[in-house]
Write a protein that holds these residues in place. Structure first.
Motif, PDB file in Angstrom:
ATOM      1  N   ALA A  93      61.976  29.459  67.073  1.00 52.80           N
ATOM      2  CA  ALA A  93      62.973  30.424  67.263  1.00 52.80           C
ATOM      3  C   ALA A  93      62.596  31.815  66.843  1.00 52.80           C
ATOM      4  N   GLY A  94      61.482  31.789  66.214  1.00 51.36           N
ATOM      5  CA  GLY A  94      60.994  33.107  65.483  1.00 51.36           C
ATOM      6  C   GLY A  94      61.969  33.552  64.103  1.00 51.36           C
ATOM      7  N   THR A  95      62.415  32.433  63.747  1.00 56.84           N
ATOM      8  CA  THR A  95      63.290  32.642  62.377  1.00 56.84           C
ATOM      9  C   THR A  95      62.916  32.000  61.183  1.00 56.84           C
ATOM     10  N   GLU A  96      63.168  32.259  60.135  1.00 53.06           N
ATOM     11  CA  GLU A  96      63.192  31.523  58.761  1.00 53.06           C
ATOM     12  C   GLU A  96      64.090  30.403  58.793  1.00 53.06           C
ATOM     13  N   VAL A  97      65.288  30.552  59.457  1.00 53.18           N
ATOM     14  CA  VAL A  97      66.268  29.496  59.568  1.00 53.18           C
ATOM     15  C   VAL A  97      65.454  28.215  59.668  1.00 53.18           C
ATOM     16  N   PRO A  98      65.789  27.106  58.899  1.00 48.31           N
ATOM     17  CA  PRO A  98      65.377  25.699  59.024  1.00 48.31           C
ATOM     18  C   PRO A  98      65.223  25.190  60.533  1.00 48.31           C
ATOM     19  N   HIS A 101      67.880  22.545  62.025  1.00 49.83           N
ATOM     20  CA  HIS A 101      69.326  22.661  62.649  1.00 49.83           C
ATOM     21  C   HIS A 101      69.638  23.266  63.849  1.00 49.83           C
ATOM     22  N   PHE A 102      68.525  23.492  64.694  1.00 54.23           N
ATOM     23  CA  PHE A 102      68.850  23.686  66.054  1.00 54.23           C
ATOM     24  C   PHE A 102      67.736  22.940  67.020  1.00 54.23           C
ATOM     25  N   ALA A 103      67.458  21.799  66.563  1.00 56.63           N
ATOM     26  CA  ALA A 103      66.662  20.827  67.216  1.00 56.63           C
ATOM     27  C   ALA A 103      67.500  20.299  68.597  1.00 56.63           C
ATOM     28  N   GLY A 104      66.951  19.826  69.682  1.00 58.72           N
ATOM     29  CA  GLY A 104      67.690  19.137  70.689  1.00 58.72           C
ATOM     30  C   GLY A 104      66.859  18.699  71.690  1.00 58.72           C
ATOM     31  N   GLU A 105      67.439  18.350  72.844  1.00 56.12           N
ATOM     32  CA  GLU A 105      66.671  17.596  73.629  1.00 56.12           C
ATOM     33  C   GLU A 105      65.949  18.424  74.928  1.00 56.12           C
ATOM     34  N   GLU A 106      64.712  17.846  75.269  1.00 58.57           N
ATOM     35  CA  GLU A 106      63.822  18.812  76.086  1.00 58.57           C
ATOM     36  C   GLU A 106      64.636  19.437  77.400  1.00 58.57           C
ATOM     37  N   ALA A 107      64.412  20.722  77.565  1.00 57.53           N
ATOM     38  CA  ALA A 107      64.853  21.562  78.528  1.00 57.53           C
ATOM     39  C   ALA A 107      64.854  21.125  79.878  1.00 57.53           C
ATOM     40  N   ILE A 108      65.962  21.128  80.673  1.00 60.81           N
ATOM     41  CA  ILE A 108      65.581  20.748  82.279  1.00 60.81           C
ATOM     42  C   ILE A 108      64.450  21.557  82.861  1.00 60.81           C
ATOM     43  N   CYS A 109      64.223  22.679  82.407  1.00 61.18           N
ATOM     44  CA  CYS A 109      63.223  23.337  83.152  1.00 61.18           C
ATOM     45  C   CYS A 109      61.701  22.729  82.676  1.00 61.18           C
ATOM     46  N   VAL A 110      61.927  22.490  81.549  1.00 62.70           N
ATOM     47  CA  VAL A 110      60.620  21.769  81.186  1.00 62.70           C
ATOM     48  C   VAL A 110      60.302  20.577  81.882  1.00 62.70           C
ATOM     49  N   ARG A 111      61.240  19.647  81.863  1.00 61.98           N
ATOM     50  CA  ARG A 111      61.182  18.432  82.469  1.00 61.98           C
ATOM     51  C   ARG A 111      60.870  18.626  84.086  1.00 61.98           C
ATOM     52  N   ARG A 112      61.273  19.597  84.768  1.00 67.29           N
ATOM     53  CA  ARG A 112      60.952  19.745  86.170  1.00 67.29           C
ATOM     54  C   ARG A 112      59.566  20.320  86.320  1.00 67.29           C
ATOM     55  N   LEU A 113      59.042  21.158  85.208  1.00 68.52           N
ATOM     56  CA  LEU A 113      57.710  21.476  85.313  1.00 68.52           C
ATOM     57  C   LEU A 113      56.671  20.143  85.144  1.00 68.52           C
ATOM     58  N   ARG A 114      57.073  19.313  84.164  1.00 68.74           N
ATOM     59  CA  ARG A 114      56.369  17.942  83.950  1.00 68.74           C
ATOM     60  C   ARG A 114      56.280  17.127  85.228  1.00 68.74           C
ATOM     61  N   ASP A 115      57.383  17.251  85.748  1.00 72.48           N
ATOM     62  CA  ASP A 115      57.649  16.232  86.907  1.00 72.48           C
ATOM     63  C   ASP A 115      56.638  16.796  88.137  1.00 72.48           C
ATOM     64  N   ALA A 305      78.065  30.791  64.336  1.00 74.79           N
ATOM     65  CA  ALA A 305      78.863  30.825  63.315  1.00 74.79           C
ATOM     66  C   ALA A 305      78.508  29.952  62.114  1.00 74.79           C
ATOM     67  N   THR A 306      78.164  28.772  62.540  1.00 77.02           N
ATOM     68  CA  THR A 306      77.966  27.728  61.459  1.00 77.02           C
ATOM     69  C   THR A 306      76.671  28.128  60.613  1.00 77.02           C
ATOM     70  N   LEU A 307      75.783  28.305  61.548  1.00 76.93           N
ATOM     71  CA  LEU A 307      74.228  28.656  60.789  1.00 76.93           C
ATOM     72  C   LEU A 307      74.436  29.743  60.158  1.00 76.93           C
ATOM     73  N   TYR A 308      75.008  30.891  60.458  1.00 78.94           N
ATOM     74  CA  TYR A 308      74.883  32.191  59.766  1.00 78.94           C
ATOM     75  C   TYR A 308      75.648  31.981  58.431  1.00 78.94           C
ATOM     76  N   ALA A 309      76.807  31.361  58.468  1.00 79.90           N
ATOM     77  CA  ALA A 309      77.810  30.921  57.515  1.00 79.90           C
ATOM     78  C   ALA A 309      76.737  30.373  56.018  1.00 79.90           C
ATOM     79  N   ARG A 310      75.842  29.802  56.682  1.00 76.20           N
ATOM     80  CA  ARG A 310      75.029  29.010  55.693  1.00 76.20           C
ATOM     81  C   ARG A 310      73.831  29.615  55.222  1.00 76.20           C
ATOM     82  N   PHE A 311      72.976  30.313  56.286  1.00 71.32           N
ATOM     83  CA  PHE A 311      71.845  30.825  56.303  1.00 71.32           C
ATOM     84  C   PHE A 311      71.775  32.122  56.293  1.00 71.32           C
ATOM     85  N   GLY A 312      72.865  32.951  56.185  1.00 74.11           N
ATOM     86  CA  GLY A 312      72.908  34.345  56.945  1.00 74.11           C
ATOM     87  C   GLY A 312      71.847  35.052  55.841  1.00 74.11           C
ATOM     88  N   HIS A 313      71.579  34.746  54.851  1.00 79.74           N
ATOM     89  CA  HIS A 313      70.416  35.504  53.895  1.00 79.74           C
ATOM     90  C   HIS A 313      69.121  35.184  54.660  1.00 79.74           C
TER      91      HIS A 313
END
Length: 432
Positions: A93-98, A101-115, A305-313
């Motif tokens: 996501a173009g950031t230095e935040v680890p 902390h925002f990993a997730g399942e493959e996007a529906i749009c990507v699955r549709r392209l693969r299909d 809110a949660t990420l910024y409170a921890r990694f705002g710097h």
């Protein structure tokens, strides 16, 4: 030469039929990325890209050994903006935040392209969390100019012919503006026509997935794969849309050079039989610009809110600034701001009906891509159409100062198929 032809419709047909050998084509793609991307910087680095794509191609060919029955996007390499989750890739996501902390399942749009047979060429550069803090990507038309944002890498990758298709997102103008700056076709469908699950949200109310290609015919094919309940549209020869120009302060946000180019574009269309109505509307555009940003900043602040409170710097200055602004918006005000989007949509559609307008048209940006890489440009020419969730498309429409400009079209909510059908003819007129 940093600009290279890569039309999606023609490429996809050649790959499906076998006229274009998949492995040989992927070699061309990887060669071009290796040769051009060190200058453009559209893709995130990936050691072993060629080997991974070869393995994916082998699997695809084993599944579809004969041309008959191959899916629509068989073998098409796609760039994916790096706020969209793709299995096997880290979302940074173009950031230095680890990134864990925002990993997730493959996007529906990507699955549709693969299909549909598409292959993932790699992740493309985004501004930090899809806002204004730019990444390293440069405009392939002139490396000293911005490619736009926040879908900077996707637009530049398609413009440079590294891939024929790329995914982006738009919350204000992050598909249409970089498409215009980079001289390609950009399409943002109707709000929620492509599901946003699997995307790092900026604003859950207004985030919209978009696409980049070099051709409207290719865009139509990709949209048919990704959009919910797509229906093919065939136009008669006399089915010519009436074009509406939003006269007033909205249009005056564009530079004199952009307005002069827009006037010439309209004259070319009128010479081909198009009717253009000038309608005073969006007279309160300054207020719309302000409350749109207040809405998305509020939602962004809540999202982080949660990420910024921890990694705002680790957040870059302009990103941190909008979080602080968004914190000032109460839940009650946020609810009221969301309702304004629907009210504005109803107002614009009522004006379209009263004036007999099929498409709102405007410059796709206030001018060509600005010099320098510190700014990604002004999205205000795109903002109202994103606010109301209309389907929007830009096509290349000439140059100003030797840099591309785009012609932007917005249709009624849900009229994506008509927009693309009409745009094929408009593309022909403006590219002549």
């Amino acid at each position: 030469m940093l600009i290279h032809s890569a039309p999606l419709a023609e490429t996809a047909e050649a790959l499906r039929s076998g006229e274009l050998d998949l492995h040989a084509y992927l070699d061309q793609v990887c060669d071009r990325i290796e040769q051009i991307d060190p200058q453009v910087l559209a893709f995130l680095p990936e050691p072993g890209r060629r080997r991974r794509l070869y393995a994916a191609a082998d699997e695809l060919l084993a599944t579809f050994p004969r041309p008959a029955g191959r899916p629509l996007l068989f073998g098409v390499p796609v760039g994916v903006k790096d706020i969209i989750h793709v299995n096997g890739f880290v979302t940074r996501a173009g950031t230095e935040v680890p990134p864990e902390h925002f990993a997730g399942e493959e996007a529906i749009c990507v699955r549709r392209l693969r299909d549909a047979g598409a292959l993932i060429a790699g992740k493309t550069v985004t501004t930090e969390f899809a806002y204004f803090e730019p990444g390293p990507t440069r405009n392939p038309h002139n490396l000293s100019h911005t490619p736009g944002g926040s879908s900077s890498g996707s637009a530049a990758a398609v413009a440079a012919g590294m891939v024929p298709l790329a995914l982006g997102t738009q919350t204000i103008g992050s598909v249409i503006r970089p498409a215009a700056f980079c001289g390609v076709v950009g399409f943002k469908p109707t709000l929620q026509r492509i599901p946003t699950a699997g995307v790092l949200y900026f604003s859950r109310t207004l985030d919209q997935i978009g696409l980049f290609t070099q051709d409207v015919a290719g865009m139509e094919a990709a949209a048919s794969v990704l959009c919910e309940e797509w229906e093919d549209v065939r136009l008669s020869e006399d089915d010519i849309p009436v074009l509406g120009v939003a006269d007033g302060p909205y249009l005056r946000q564009a530079s004199q050079e952009a307005l002069a180019a827009f006037k010439q574009q309209l004259q070319r269309l009128e010479a081909e039989g198009y009717t253009v109505w000038h309608v005073p509307t969006l007279l309160d555009i300054e207020a719309i610009n302000q409350w749109h940003r207040r809405l998305v900043f509020a939602e962004f602040a809540r999202e982080h809110a949660t990420l910024y409170a921890r990694f705002g710097h680790l957040y870059r200055p302009r990103t941190a600034e909008i979080i602080e602004l968004g914190k000032q918006v109460s839940d009650a005000e946020l609810s009221e701001l969301r309702s304004r989007c629907i009210e504005l949509r109803d107002r614009l559609e009522k004006q379209m009906q009263q004036a007999g307008i099929d498409l709102w048209v405007a410059p796709a940006a206030p001018g060509p891509a600005p010099a320098g890489l510190q700014s990604t440009g002004d999205p205000n020419m795109n903002l109202p159409w994103t606010t109301v969730g209309f389907p929007v498309l830009t096509v290349p429409a000439g140059k100003v100062y030797d840099l591309p400009v785009g012609f932007q079209m917005a249709a009624r909510f849900g009229d994506d198929e008509l927009l693309l059908a009409w745009a094929k003819e408009i593309e022909t007129v403006l590219s002549a």
